[in-house]
Write a protein that holds these residues in place. Structure first.
Motif, PDB file in Angstrom:
ATOM      1  N   THR A   1      42.319  20.907  65.820  1.00 32.87           N
ATOM      2  CA  THR A   1      42.437  22.278  65.330  1.00 32.87           C
ATOM      3  C   THR A   1      41.079  22.848  64.938  1.00 32.87           C
ATOM      4  OG1 THR A   1      42.907  21.493  63.077  1.00 32.87           O
ATOM      5  CG2 THR A   1      44.788  21.957  64.511  1.00 32.87           C
ATOM      6  N   ARG A   2      40.134  21.994  64.596  1.00 30.01           N
ATOM      7  CA  ARG A   2      38.812  22.482  64.205  1.00 30.01           C
ATOM      8  C   ARG A   2      37.896  22.664  65.408  1.00 30.01           C
ATOM      9  NH1 ARG A   2      37.663  22.568  58.904  1.00 30.01           N
ATOM     10  NH2 ARG A   2      39.098  21.548  57.471  1.00 30.01           N
ATOM     11  N   ILE A   3      38.022  21.793  66.393  1.00 29.20           N
ATOM     12  CA  ILE A   3      37.071  21.790  67.504  1.00 29.20           C
ATOM     13  C   ILE A   3      37.526  22.656  68.678  1.00 29.20           C
ATOM     14  CG2 ILE A   3      36.028  20.332  69.288  1.00 29.20           C
ATOM     15  CD1 ILE A   3      34.781  19.952  66.575  1.00 29.20           C
ATOM     16  N   LEU A   4      38.792  22.521  69.077  1.00 32.85           N
ATOM     17  CA  LEU A   4      39.224  23.052  70.365  1.00 32.85           C
ATOM     18  C   LEU A   4      39.249  24.576  70.483  1.00 32.85           C
ATOM     19  CD1 LEU A   4      42.006  20.553  71.479  1.00 32.85           C
ATOM     20  CD2 LEU A   4      39.673  20.793  72.348  1.00 32.85           C
TER      21      LEU A   4
ATOM     22  N   GLU B   1      42.628  28.193  63.650  1.00 30.96           N
ATOM     23  CA  GLU B   1      42.895  27.031  62.801  1.00 30.96           C
ATOM     24  C   GLU B   1      44.079  27.287  61.879  1.00 30.96           C
ATOM     25  OE1 GLU B   1      40.482  24.390  59.478  1.00 30.96           O
ATOM     26  OE2 GLU B   1      39.371  25.413  61.073  1.00 30.96           O
ATOM     27  N   ARG B   2      44.134  28.473  61.283  1.00 33.47           N
ATOM     28  CA  ARG B   2      45.261  28.800  60.400  1.00 33.47           C
ATOM     29  C   ARG B   2      46.580  28.795  61.167  1.00 33.47           C
ATOM     30  NH1 ARG B   2      41.560  32.572  58.079  1.00 33.47           N
ATOM     31  NH2 ARG B   2      42.400  34.214  59.435  1.00 33.47           N
ATOM     32  N   ARG B   3      46.567  29.383  62.363  1.00 33.00           N
ATOM     33  CA  ARG B   3      47.808  29.447  63.138  1.00 33.00           C
ATOM     34  C   ARG B   3      48.261  28.055  63.570  1.00 33.00           C
ATOM     35  NH1 ARG B   3      48.525  33.909  67.749  1.00 33.00           N
ATOM     36  NH2 ARG B   3      48.448  35.116  65.825  1.00 33.00           N
ATOM     37  N   LEU B   4      47.332  27.241  64.035  1.00 34.62           N
ATOM     38  CA  LEU B   4      47.690  25.901  64.478  1.00 34.62           C
ATOM     39  C   LEU B   4      48.189  25.045  63.329  1.00 34.62           C
ATOM     40  CD1 LEU B   4      44.780  25.215  66.996  1.00 34.62           C
ATOM     41  CD2 LEU B   4      47.202  25.474  67.550  1.00 34.62           C
ATOM     42  N   ARG B   5      47.569  25.194  62.164  1.00 29.80           N
ATOM     43  CA  ARG B   5      47.987  24.374  61.025  1.00 29.80           C
ATOM     44  C   ARG B   5      49.337  24.815  60.470  1.00 29.80           C
ATOM     45  NH1 ARG B   5      42.980  22.158  57.442  1.00 29.80           N
ATOM     46  NH2 ARG B   5      41.841  21.228  59.171  1.00 29.80           N
ATOM     47  N   SER B   6      49.630  26.092  60.595  1.00 28.33           N
ATOM     48  CA  SER B   6      50.951  26.544  60.137  1.00 28.33           C
ATOM     49  C   SER B   6      52.043  26.096  61.103  1.00 28.33           C
ATOM     50  CB  SER B   6      50.971  28.071  60.011  1.00 28.33           C
ATOM     51  OG  SER B   6      50.789  28.682  61.274  1.00 28.33           O
TER      52      SER B   6
ATOM     53  N   ILE C   1      32.705  20.416  61.064  1.00 28.14           N
ATOM     54  CA  ILE C   1      32.963  19.451  60.015  1.00 28.14           C
ATOM     55  C   ILE C   1      33.899  20.052  58.982  1.00 28.14           C
ATOM     56  CG2 ILE C   1      31.894  17.989  58.258  1.00 28.14           C
ATOM     57  CD1 ILE C   1      31.177  17.285  61.106  1.00 28.14           C
ATOM     58  N   PRO C   2      34.885  19.290  58.499  1.00 26.51           N
ATOM     59  CA  PRO C   2      35.812  19.833  57.516  1.00 26.51           C
ATOM     60  C   PRO C   2      35.143  20.146  56.209  1.00 26.51           C
ATOM     61  CG  PRO C   2      36.120  17.468  57.768  1.00 26.51           C
ATOM     62  CD  PRO C   2      35.155  17.894  58.820  1.00 26.51           C
ATOM     63  N   GLY C   3      35.742  21.071  55.494  1.00 23.83           N
ATOM     64  CA  GLY C   3      35.284  21.331  54.143  1.00 23.83           C
ATOM     65  C   GLY C   3      34.728  22.703  53.916  1.00 23.83           C
TER      66      GLY C   3
END
Length: 400
Positions: free
Chosen positions: A99-102, A367-372, A5-7
């Protein structure tokens, strides 16, 4: 259950983390207690039978608690990001979920596949109607629950992913439904409410289905998620003067189901789980509106349970890597069942440590790498429909 879950921030809601911690704790205990029944240990002479039964058998109820939490948080964060559900960006929504789940899920499936190929006990797929390629397809095709319902239980490391299939199938449709009803926010709310209240009917329809499918069918889980969505839509409008009463009532309903579910099921039948989801929703609304915000973070005795809640996704995916070795060692040493409760003591903190390591080494870096690489910071959209949060009351500063 229990998709991430985000946050993750410093402004977390301690009450919601507490509920998430309770949920994942009950799941871990349940998977241990299936193999080492607590009622057969020395704890039976110390603790009430009702409490031991609740600890032993509430794993399934805990998953539904987390379904409600998931619906609540996804909806709250969607409104915070896009201003209204009518404006949800489906592409950004899917990328954020992926990006959070996979990353963690891919690593888990890779490890489980290697263990199956190596024929490691407890992790090998042996049923003649099942295969490793088909199990992998079921996980990423969001129908592992359906696959088990039509074949048999998979090994425990795979089996826990049934709830994730329900969550992700629901969220595949969620932004599309929100945009399709962009001009009909009231109709959308009615549809979610109808799905939430359909829980007894869903179980009635499944009453003659095989046990495994009754447990893992799509509709009951989606009804619980819809309950959380309705709670998120109601929360900003809940009168503050009613919040304490709502929290107490919700805690009482949830506690009653967890402690006395067999007796309540005899009285209410298919409506039993609806009592659990509604009680959970009431608690979430109360926590979101500030109930316990000043006191819960100061209760040090509960800090470990909140820490469990913050890592609930990672713990859920990885805890079977501790449960099975513990059970194998228990049986290998010929340990008396009377002392079986002692085996729970190291597994519970180790489950947190494994979840923490997974978050630090897999989830957060990926997550950081995918979001960047694939940024998706949706533009701020001014709320303009009936599902918007009234000014100053929305969940923007109450992430969890």
């Amino acid at each position: 259950m229990i998709g991430r879950i985000p946050g993750d921030g410093t402004d977390r809601n301690a009450g919601i983390d507490l509920l998430r911690g309770l949920s994942i704790l009950l799941v871990v205990i349940h998977h241990l207690a299936l193999r080492i029944p607590l009622a057969r240990t020395a704890l039976a002479a110390i603790l009430p039978a009702t409490l031991l039964h609740a600890l032993n058998w509430n794993g399934y109820s805990a998953v539904f608690l987390f379904f409600v939490i998931s619906g609540f948080l996804i909806t709250s964060h969607s409104i915070r990001r896009w201003g209204t559900l009518s404006a949800v960006d489906a592409s950004a929504f899917y990328r954020r979920r992926a990006t959070r789940i996979l990353p963690c899920l891919i690593v888990l499936v890779a490890i489980l596949s290697l263990l199956d190929l190596a024929h490691v006990p407890y992790y090998t797929i042996t049923h003649p109607d099942q295969s490793l390629p088909r199990a992998i397809l079921a996980v990423f095709g969001m129908h592992l629950n359906w696959y088990e319902g039509h074949t048999a239980y998979l090994p425990g490391g795979w089996d826990v992913l049934w709830s994730l299939s329900i969550e992700e199938a629901f969220y595949l449709a969620f932004p599309l439904l929100c945009r399709a009803t962009a001009r009909h926010a009231v109709l959308r709310a009615i549809l979610f409410a109808a799905l939430a209240l359909s829980l007894p009917a869903d179980y009635a329809l499944l009453s003659h289905a095989p046990e495994i499918w009754r447990e893992k069918a799509y509709l009951p889980g989606m009804a619980a998620i819809a309950t959380g969505i309705c709670a998120a839509l109601i929360a900003p409008r809940a009168p503050l003067r009613h919040v304490p009463a709502l929290g107490i009532l919700g805690a009482s309903m949830l506690g009653a189901i967890l402690l006395w579910q067999p007796a309540i099921r005899q009285a209410l039948g298919h409506a039993t789980m609806l009592l659990l989801t509604l009680g959970s929703a009431m608690l979430l609304i109360a926590f979101d509106r500030g109930w316990g915000r000043a006191t819960l973070p100061r209760i040090r005795a509960l800090s470990w349970l909140r820490a469990y809640g913050r890592l609930s996704y990672e713990i859920y995916l990885t805890h079977m890597f501790l449960v099975f070795p513990a059970i194998a060692l228990f049986h290998g040493l010929g340990a008396p069942i009377r002392y079986g409760w002692l085996w729970f003591l190291p597994v519970l903190p180790l489950a947190w440590l494994l979840g923490h390591a997974t978050e630090r080494l897999v989830t957060n870096p990926a997550e950081r790498r995918l979001r960047s690489r694939f940024p998706f910071d949706p533009a701020s959209i001014r709320p303009h429909s009936a599902d918007r949060a009234p000014p100053g009351t929305g969940p923007a500063a109450r992430r969890s």
